[in-house]
Design an enzyme around this catalytic site. Structure first.
Site, PDB file in Angstrom:
ATOM      1  N   HIS A  52       0.871  -1.181   0.000  1.00 24.86           N
ATOM      2  CA  HIS A  52       0.000   0.000   0.000  1.00 24.86           C
ATOM      3  C   HIS A  52       0.904   1.226   0.000  1.00 24.86           C
ATOM      4  CE1 HIS A  52      -3.599  -2.408   1.366  1.00 24.86           C
ATOM      5  NE2 HIS A  52      -2.623  -3.174   1.835  1.00 24.86           N
ATOM      6  N   PHE A  53       0.995   1.896  -1.128  1.00 21.42           N
ATOM      7  CA  PHE A  53       1.886   3.044  -1.242  1.00 21.42           C
ATOM      8  C   PHE A  53       1.160   4.384  -1.096  1.00 21.42           C
ATOM      9  CE2 PHE A  53       5.491   0.709  -3.734  1.00 21.42           C
ATOM     10  CZ  PHE A  53       5.886   0.093  -2.558  1.00 21.42           C
ATOM     11  N   ARG A  54      -0.146   4.352  -0.812  1.00 21.67           N
ATOM     12  CA  ARG A  54      -0.913   5.506  -0.295  1.00 21.67           C
ATOM     13  C   ARG A  54      -1.120   6.668  -1.257  1.00 21.67           C
ATOM     14  NH1 ARG A  54      -2.972   2.302   3.425  1.00 21.67           N
ATOM     15  NH2 ARG A  54      -1.720   2.004   5.311  1.00 21.67           N
ATOM     16  N   HIS A 169      -9.376  -9.653   0.910  1.00 18.41           N
ATOM     17  CA  HIS A 169      -9.119  -9.434   2.331  1.00 18.41           C
ATOM     18  C   HIS A 169     -10.277 -10.101   3.055  1.00 18.41           C
ATOM     19  CE1 HIS A 169      -8.038  -6.679   5.873  1.00 18.41           C
ATOM     20  NE2 HIS A 169      -9.114  -7.337   6.260  1.00 18.41           N
ATOM     21  N   ASP A 293       2.402  -6.911   2.849  1.00 18.25           N
ATOM     22  CA  ASP A 293       1.292  -6.055   3.312  1.00 18.25           C
ATOM     23  C   ASP A 293       1.841  -4.749   3.885  1.00 18.25           C
ATOM     24  OD1 ASP A 293      -1.262  -5.158   3.723  1.00 18.25           O
ATOM     25  OD2 ASP A 293      -1.661  -6.409   5.473  1.00 18.25           O
ATOM     26  N   HIS A 297       1.739   4.062   8.227  1.00 22.12           N
ATOM     27  CA  HIS A 297       1.090   5.227   8.830  1.00 22.12           C
ATOM     28  C   HIS A 297       2.166   5.981   9.609  1.00 22.12           C
ATOM     29  CE1 HIS A 297      -2.954   3.655   7.966  1.00 22.12           C
ATOM     30  NE2 HIS A 297      -2.502   2.491   8.391  1.00 22.12           N
TER      31      HIS A 297
END
Length: 432
Positions: A52-54, A169, A293, A297
């Site tokens: 997850h590179f946001r 998921h 995964d 944050h």
């Protein structure tokens, strides 16, 4: 030493035009550039199929450049990036936007998931075939972001809508809502109590039932429980299985006592008995692939009072060294490492010309020193969030070079080539 389909043995590798041109004794050949790997192991390029590179929407904690920089510094040559961005990756416009953002900025090769929603079910067949798309991702339980596909009729409709392997998921949203009161304020040790074993088991049972009815291949992400494994073993004709380095390395309650909310993720880190069951599944061949995964944050966000603290941790940069440390400890063979981090991903998703060191394949190599022993520290982490749950941990086995399509992008811990990454191609969609 070079890991080829013939085994792990001394060999030279010749590269031309970004592809492997020859493997064997090439001492008489000439080349514009020579990489001397004596004393090292040349492995097929590691593919991390869950990051997850946001970007877009949360670039303050990660973006495509920083996330891919972390990847190559950690020995990863290719990534599959998740769709729970802001806005979510659920349309052709959003996919094309991500590909445009990646061009000239991502340092490793890449592909993007398209997120399934009740609103885009009718478009999934076309979306999953777009260039640079690795497949459809369905969030069956709420996690970071707004994507959710929790009603049985919507899950089934999404499965019937397209044909490529769907990643899921797997947590049961109804049970998560019913049990929310178990998440005790200020006590992150209750995270696996709230998101309990049955939340995962019931969801996976439903996923496999619906996949059977729909005739759809599924890939169950970050499996965490012993209870799911027998179900998955009975569905090997249609289901593949992922677990993560953290679920093979950490265990509750110790990780929560030591790390607090830095150990909080979805699905949760569970008791050691589940970790033992996952290792048994690795040994038995039930686990097909390991993905990090990687879900960063900021420290400020993670230190909020539980359960207001977000779930997720960094992982793409530490995936290789954590797993090589398990190799050093005898829990994992080097051959199984290769299967779980490159060959397995290529096989499951039909990645074109990646996943092995063989003539004609992309010249993607993760070059490692199996004897190197170093300490993982926060200051090494390239992610914008700047922390790792493994801070202070000593590991044996480290990447020393990352080569993507014949180009050295990382060497001796430094980024040496920027923006080299290109979209990954897939056998199912070579014709567009």
């Amino acid at each position: 030493m070079c890991a080829t389909p013939n085994g792990i043995a001394a060999a030279d590798i010749g590269v031309r035009g970004g592809r492997i041109a020859a493997v064997g004794a090439l001492g008489g050949a000439t080349a514009a550039e020579v990489f001397e790997a004596k004393g090292l192991h040349v492995l097929p390029g590691v593919i991390d199929t869950q990051v997850h590179f946001r970007e877009p929407g949360n670039e303050h904690k990660e973006d495509l450049e920083s996330g891919s920089r972390a990847a190559v510094l950690g020995g990863v040559t290719a990534v599959f990036e998740m769709p729970n961005t802001s806005p979510p990756t659920t349309t052709r416009v959003a996919i094309e936007d991500k590909l445009a953002r990646a061009a000239g900025r991502m340092h490793c090769d890449h592909a993007f998931y398209v997120g399934a929603t009740p609103a885009n079910v009718g478009a999934l067949a076309a979306l999953e075939r777009l260039p640079g798309v690795c497949g459809v991702k369905a969030f069956l339980g709420s996690s970071t972001g707004t994507l959710l596909l929790d009603k049985e009729e919507d899950i089934f409709a999404a499965m019937k809508a397209a044909t490529r392997r769907m990643a899921v998921h797997s947590e049961d949203e109804a049970r998560l809502r019913e049990r929310k009161s178990f998440a005790a304020r200020g006590d992150v040790k209750t995270h696996p109590v709230w998101r309990d074993v049955e939340t995962a088991r019931a969801s996976t049972e439903r996923v496999l039932r619906l996949a059977r009815q729909a005739g759809r291949r599924v890939h169950v992400l970050h499996v965490t429980t012993a209870d799911e494994l027998p179900l998955l073993a009975e569905a090997r004709d249609l289901a593949t299985v992922e677990t993560t380095p953290q679920h093979l390395t950490l265990a509750a309650p110790e990780c929560y006592e030591r790390l607090g909310t830095l150990a909080q993720m979805n699905p949760p880190i569970r008791e050691a008995s589940h970790r033992q069951a996952l290792w048994q599944a690795v040994r038995e061949g039930l686990i097909d692939v390991i993905g990090s995964d990687h879900a960063p944050h900021t420290r400020e966000e993670k230190t909020r009072t539980y359960p207001e603290s977000p779930s997720g941790m960094t992982g793409v940069q530490t995936l290789v060294t954590i797993l090589l440390d398990h190799v050093s400890a005898g829990r994992l063979t080097l051959e199984r490492f290769i299967d779980l981090t490159s060959a397995g991903a290529a096989r499951i998703f039909g990645i074109a010309a990646k996943g092995r060191i063989a003539r004609g394949y992309d010249a993607d190599f993760t070059i490692v020193d199996l004897k190197a022993r170093r300490r993982i520290v926060n200051s090494w982490i390239a992610s914008k969030c700047g922390w790792t749950p493994y801070d202070g941990m000593e590991t044996t086995g480290w990447p020393v070079a990352t080569i993507v399509r014949g180009m050295s992008v990382m060497r001796d811990g430094a980024l040496v080539k920027s923006g080299w990454g290109k979209p990954i191609k897939f056998v199912d969609t070579l014709s567009g």
